[in-house]
Design a protein around this motif. Structure first.
Motif, PDB file in Angstrom:
ATOM      1  N   UNK A 153      60.269  28.948 103.122  1.00 17.20           N
ATOM      2  CA  UNK A 153      60.515  30.298 102.431  1.00 17.20           C
ATOM      3  C   UNK A 153      61.253  31.315 103.220  1.00 17.20           C
ATOM      4  N   UNK A 154      60.617  31.291 104.656  1.00 13.51           N
ATOM      5  CA  UNK A 154      61.337  32.167 105.669  1.00 13.51           C
ATOM      6  C   UNK A 154      62.692  31.941 105.822  1.00 13.51           C
ATOM      7  N   UNK A 155      63.008  30.606 105.817  1.00 10.90           N
ATOM      8  CA  UNK A 155      64.735  30.522 106.107  1.00 10.90           C
ATOM      9  C   UNK A 155      65.476  30.859 104.780  1.00 10.90           C
ATOM     10  N   UNK A 156      65.121  30.585 103.482  1.00  5.61           N
ATOM     11  CA  UNK A 156      65.646  31.454 102.480  1.00  5.61           C
ATOM     12  C   UNK A 156      65.732  32.872 102.640  1.00  5.61           C
ATOM     13  N   UNK A 157      64.505  33.341 102.842  1.00  4.63           N
ATOM     14  CA  UNK A 157      64.291  34.834 102.804  1.00  4.63           C
ATOM     15  C   UNK A 157      65.251  35.717 103.725  1.00  4.63           C
ATOM     16  N   UNK A 182      50.901  24.263 102.923  1.00  2.74           N
ATOM     17  CA  UNK A 182      51.650  25.739 103.053  1.00  2.74           C
ATOM     18  C   UNK A 182      52.650  25.877 104.282  1.00  2.74           C
ATOM     19  N   UNK A 183      52.542  25.113 105.236  1.00  4.24           N
ATOM     20  CA  UNK A 183      53.217  25.238 106.572  1.00  4.24           C
ATOM     21  C   UNK A 183      54.724  25.060 106.217  1.00  4.24           C
ATOM     22  N   UNK A 184      55.049  23.903 105.726  1.00  3.21           N
ATOM     23  CA  UNK A 184      56.365  23.448 105.412  1.00  3.21           C
ATOM     24  C   UNK A 184      57.108  24.430 104.255  1.00  3.21           C
ATOM     25  N   UNK A 185      56.160  24.661 103.188  1.00  2.00           N
ATOM     26  CA  UNK A 185      56.450  25.503 102.482  1.00  2.00           C
ATOM     27  C   UNK A 185      57.026  27.142 102.975  1.00  2.00           C
ATOM     28  N   UNK A 186      56.145  27.507 103.738  1.00  2.00           N
ATOM     29  CA  UNK A 186      56.375  28.940 104.419  1.00  2.00           C
ATOM     30  C   UNK A 186      57.549  28.761 105.388  1.00  2.00           C
ATOM     31  N   UNK A 225      68.030  26.024 114.745  1.00  2.00           N
ATOM     32  CA  UNK A 225      67.203  25.009 113.797  1.00  2.00           C
ATOM     33  C   UNK A 225      68.200  23.784 113.738  1.00  2.00           C
ATOM     34  N   UNK A 226      69.437  23.812 113.963  1.00  2.00           N
ATOM     35  CA  UNK A 226      70.253  22.973 113.886  1.00  2.00           C
ATOM     36  C   UNK A 226      70.381  22.542 112.323  1.00  2.00           C
ATOM     37  N   UNK A 227      70.360  20.933 112.242  1.00  2.00           N
ATOM     38  CA  UNK A 227      70.424  20.368 110.690  1.00  2.00           C
ATOM     39  C   UNK A 227      69.288  20.708 110.221  1.00  2.00           C
ATOM     40  N   UNK A 228      68.095  21.048 110.645  1.00  2.00           N
ATOM     41  CA  UNK A 228      66.912  21.473 110.071  1.00  2.00           C
ATOM     42  C   UNK A 228      67.051  22.816 109.036  1.00  2.00           C
ATOM     43  N   UNK A 229      67.787  23.698 109.463  1.00  2.00           N
ATOM     44  CA  UNK A 229      68.053  24.862 108.560  1.00  2.00           C
ATOM     45  C   UNK A 229      68.666  24.498 107.206  1.00  2.00           C
ATOM     46  N   UNK A 230      69.645  23.558 107.245  1.00  2.37           N
ATOM     47  CA  UNK A 230      70.021  22.830 105.805  1.00  2.37           C
ATOM     48  C   UNK A 230      68.974  22.154 105.300  1.00  2.37           C
ATOM     49  N   UNK A 231      68.183  21.503 106.093  1.00  2.00           N
ATOM     50  CA  UNK A 231      67.133  20.678 105.254  1.00  2.00           C
ATOM     51  C   UNK A 231      66.178  21.586 104.611  1.00  2.00           C
ATOM     52  N   UNK A 232      65.860  22.636 105.362  1.00  2.00           N
ATOM     53  CA  UNK A 232      64.675  23.806 104.797  1.00  2.00           C
ATOM     54  C   UNK A 232      65.395  24.623 103.611  1.00  2.00           C
ATOM     55  N   UNK A 233      66.774  24.623 103.644  1.00  2.00           N
ATOM     56  CA  UNK A 233      67.461  25.445 102.691  1.00  2.00           C
ATOM     57  C   UNK A 233      67.563  24.642 101.472  1.00  2.00           C
ATOM     58  N   UNK A 234      67.463  23.327 101.515  1.00  2.00           N
ATOM     59  CA  UNK A 234      67.479  22.348 100.296  1.00  2.00           C
ATOM     60  C   UNK A 234      68.904  21.819 100.093  1.00  2.00           C
ATOM     61  N   UNK A 235      69.677  21.859 101.282  1.00  2.00           N
ATOM     62  CA  UNK A 235      71.208  21.311 101.169  1.00  2.00           C
ATOM     63  C   UNK A 235      71.204  19.933 100.535  1.00  2.00           C
TER      64      UNK A 235
END
Length: 196
Positions: free
Chosen positions: A119-123, A112-116, A56-66
């Motif tokens: 959520x999966x990355x956090x989970x 719901x798509x970006x929220x999911x 996911x590269x930088x998207x992981x940090x974005x999805x985690x709310x960095x």
């Protein structure tokens, strides 16, 4: 202060139990059992490892709310929940609002798509007890999305009564999944506070 079997949850003093206290105690008992059950652990480990290995590269940090300094999933879920709750209000009290309720149902599904994803990355980073409840949260989210997908399909086909029925069923699922997700978030916060 007396507490339930799960630390950090206040309980009314002896002799002051109400129906709400009884329901709360049962709910917390169910959650405690869910936290302790190991049946899904092999699947959880595989899923967590797979999600953590996604490129996911930088998207992981974005999805985690960095950039925000806190998880973004609770922020993103406001879109589907708000849309679906608003659609239910329109369905219940505003005659002739089918177009608006249909649009809100569709926007909620899109949100719901970006929220999911967040959520999966956090989970994927949760410890076993929280991951078990988190998986139940995800499964109930799938149920809610299925209800709202059926609602949208019915609404677009002109079957507004059926669309409303699916929508209200979806909202009930959202209440359950929200309680599960809130438990995961709250237990993490309580656990972090206790470790300080």
């Amino acid at each position: 202060m007396n507490t339930h079997a799960l630390d950090g949850y206040p309980k009314a003093a002896a002799g002051q139990d109400s129906a709400l206290d009884t329901a709360s105690a049962r709910w917390l008992t169910i959650l405690g059992r869910l936290e302790r059950t190991t049946v899904a652990d092999p699947a959880i480990r595989v899923l967590q490892r797979t999600i953590r290995s996604l490129p996911l590269g930088d998207a992981r940090d974005l999805l985690r709310g960095g950039p925000l300094g806190h998880p973004v999933h609770p922020v993103l879920v406001q879109v589907p929940i708000g849309c679906w709750l608003s659609a239910a209000v329109l369905d219940a009290v505003v005659p002739g609002s089918q177009r608006a309720a249909t649009a809100l149902t569709a926007v909620g599904l899109a949100g719901a798509v970006p929220a999911a994803a967040a959520g999966w990355v956090d989970w994927a980073a949760l410890p076993p007890e929280s991951a078990r409840v988190g998986l139940a949260h995800a499964v109930s989210n799938v149920g809610a999305v299925a209800c709202y997908t059926a609602s949208l399909r019915a609404r677009l086909c002109g079957r507004s009564a059926k669309g409303r029925l699916w929508s209200f069923s979806g909202l009930a699922m959202v209440a359950v999944t929200g309680a599960l997700g809130g438990h995961v978030a709250y237990r993490q916060t309580v656990g972090a506070d206790l470790r300080r």
